[in-house]
Design a protein around this motif. Sequence first.
Motif, PDB file in Angstrom:
ATOM      1  N   PRO A 105       0.799  -1.238   0.000  1.00 12.12           N
ATOM      2  CA  PRO A 105       0.000   0.000   0.000  1.00 12.12           C
ATOM      3  C   PRO A 105       0.826   1.281   0.000  1.00 12.12           C
ATOM      4  N   VAL A 106       1.963   1.278   0.673  1.00  8.60           N
ATOM      5  CA  VAL A 106       2.810   2.478   0.648  1.00  8.60           C
ATOM      6  C   VAL A 106       3.431   2.642  -0.732  1.00  8.60           C
ATOM      7  N   ALA A 107       3.970   1.590  -1.279  1.00  9.45           N
ATOM      8  CA  ALA A 107       4.587   1.652  -2.612  1.00  9.45           C
ATOM      9  C   ALA A 107       3.563   2.034  -3.667  1.00  9.45           C
ATOM     10  N   PHE A 108       2.330   1.527  -3.528  1.00  8.93           N
ATOM     11  CA  PHE A 108       1.267   1.845  -4.476  1.00  8.93           C
ATOM     12  C   PHE A 108       0.999   3.345  -4.482  1.00  8.93           C
ATOM     13  N   ARG A 109       0.902   3.934  -3.305  1.00  9.24           N
ATOM     14  CA  ARG A 109       0.629   5.368  -3.217  1.00  9.24           C
ATOM     15  C   ARG A 109       1.788   6.189  -3.767  1.00  9.24           C
TER      16      ARG A 109
END
Length: 769
Positions: A565-569
């Motif tokens: 989720p962090v990498a996606f954002r």
Amino acid sequence: MARIQSYGESGRLLTRRGFLVTTAGASAAFGFSDAAHAAIDLAAPGSAASLAAGQLFEPTLWFSIDGKGIVTVNIIRAEMGQHVGTALARILADELEADWDKVRIVHVDTDPKWGVMVTGGSWSVWQTWPIFSRAGAAGRMTLIEKGAKLLGVSPSICTARGGAVIAGKQTISYADIVRRGGVLRRFTPEELGKLPIKPASQRRLIGRAVAALDIPAKINGAARYGIDAKTPGMVYARPKLPPTRNGSKVISVDDSQAHGVKGYIRSIALDDPSDTVPGWVMVIAETYPAAIRAADLVTVNWTPGPGADVSEKDILDHAARQIADADGGALLDTGGGDTEAAFRAAKSTIEQTYTTATVLHFQLEPVNALAFEKDGVFEIHTGNQWQSLILPTLAKALQRPQTSIVMRTYLIGGGFGRRLNGDYAVPAALAAKALGRPVKMVLTRADDARFDSVRSPSVQTLRMAFAEDGRVSAMEHHAAAGWPTQVMAADSLPKGQNGAPYDPFAISGADHWYDVGAQKVRAISNDLANSTFRPGWLRSVGSGWINWALESFMDEAAHHVGVDPVAFRLKLLNGTGRNAGSAPNSVGGAKRQAEVVRRTAERAGWGATLPQDSGLGIATSFGQERNMPTWIACAARVRVDRATGAVTVEKLTIVADAGTIVDPDGARAQTEGAALWGLSMALHEGTAFQNGRVKDTNLNSYTPLRIGDVPEMDISFIDSAETPVGLGEPATTVIAPAIANAIFTAVGVRLRHIPITPEAVSAAMAAGK
């Protein structure tokens, strides 16, 4: 929270007017002319006209300096615990090079000269920054010029520091300069706009620890809140509230039993030309306890208006039907492309719907107002956040010119947007007019809850499409809720891309800084909500429900494609195209939002192994508005009790980039308060409509966050010299989605409604989803 007029990114209200600096003899006048280049005749030194002003240097209507060197700053923003006067005064005092120990603040009453008076939307510092900075700079420049003349030196060798002008070993205080007077200088609007502002390295008050100017009065009992207002000969009123917020009509009033209450005077069915409080009956007594007891004994028969049988489910179901109608609502201009084509060509898609419950303000001080006529002026004594909104309504209700009405300013014991809607001033004013004597109305806690301008329940459906290469190719966001600005300031609504009006405070946040390819945002007014109650602005307003859906959905989308989720954002916050940002407010654009995400994840220990049934979730936002972005992110660490479904929030890690931090202590307090309110609405706080009324009217059943539920908090700010933006609300918006995302990490279930109750968590775990 609704804004009719902004001072703009360059303080353009100032540049529309001439700026005049003058002291003549023992007087000073430094203000705005009504015409941009109008000349002002100055009294001759020593004349009666100049001496009448006394020893006072007034370098704009915003501040003055007296012969003792006391700097008095006029504050048009409401004080409700956020120390707004301290924050704003230090902007001006820093540029003025004032001695902070000699700075005072005055919260002023209504007057057309102040322009629009509104406190909300986290705008106070942002909007006031260019005005107060240049006002202080102009004052400093003028004082240096006069001080140099008095010292017999060139202004070029002079500096200002600590309330004095310094030239080598010579010093003259601002107090001495004011006492000796005699300066004339004129600034055109263009010159004022070009006045240099000190570089950040030379600031001596901004960003430093200073004493808050309003604390002594608050702790020694000298501070006066609206509920403290009193005047000789006043009587008290408690209202009998009708069965519906809109359209109720009084059929009959029976006050026979109330006459047995000592001090009871009479009951008045209000005639309200403004239609603000239809169907209200005011119970009047000599004391407030008598008014409370008498009101309980007065019987009123009404014809109810629309919404008498409406439930929370009705409102949410209606919103869902509106979203299903593809032709309804307003389309925001997001610069996107053809989303339908992208969805048709997508390798995969995801779609989810999120809902929120009705939320009450429940501020500590229940709404109140004292009203009376004196010397041809109708005075309203109360705490208010948006005086400029309610004054025209009061004029319509009282059938008199707005110029003959004044609102006296008081501190507010909790506003949070409730007092943006000053509707509570109307019944007090109408009762005073009917009775011919001062009337003070105070609502009980239950009355206040029933009469609240609640945060509307909402329904949102989000869709995302992914291309063959895994890239996000399109996104849609459809949101339906009650619209506060449509109900209370409809003339201010902007138009969408399809020409339909929309309430920006019911959709702010959906025009995000993520790069998602083709983008469609649709804002839909829930007309059933609007007619059942009066939707209000509540801390973070629409962003509170918009970001709940957006950041929950971003997490679901990340898991849908198997990406952290962090990498996606971070991949979507690339700062390209419309998300690159621009001067002066959003320099750096989405890359600044990406940075707060990175720092938050690092500080929270993203990726570390946690105990069983514990999880870490993240959410981010840009605050409220693209033209005033406050970049913020939160990581929530939670623990879920599988036996009960109870969620314990153990820690909140928050990083914010709000540009220049004017008041560090105030910034931290604002962020803490906003985050805790977000936590309260995420897990504890919410009500529901039953038969057109909220079912919870007191704290026995409406249960905000308790002290024992407050988690550990790690709050930090990115050091920046960029334009200061707002901090009153952004942290509210990131808490709920961070918690929901953490719950998913902990026990693998998705919650798509707030507040998240233990029952909902248990049901989701039982269903395995």
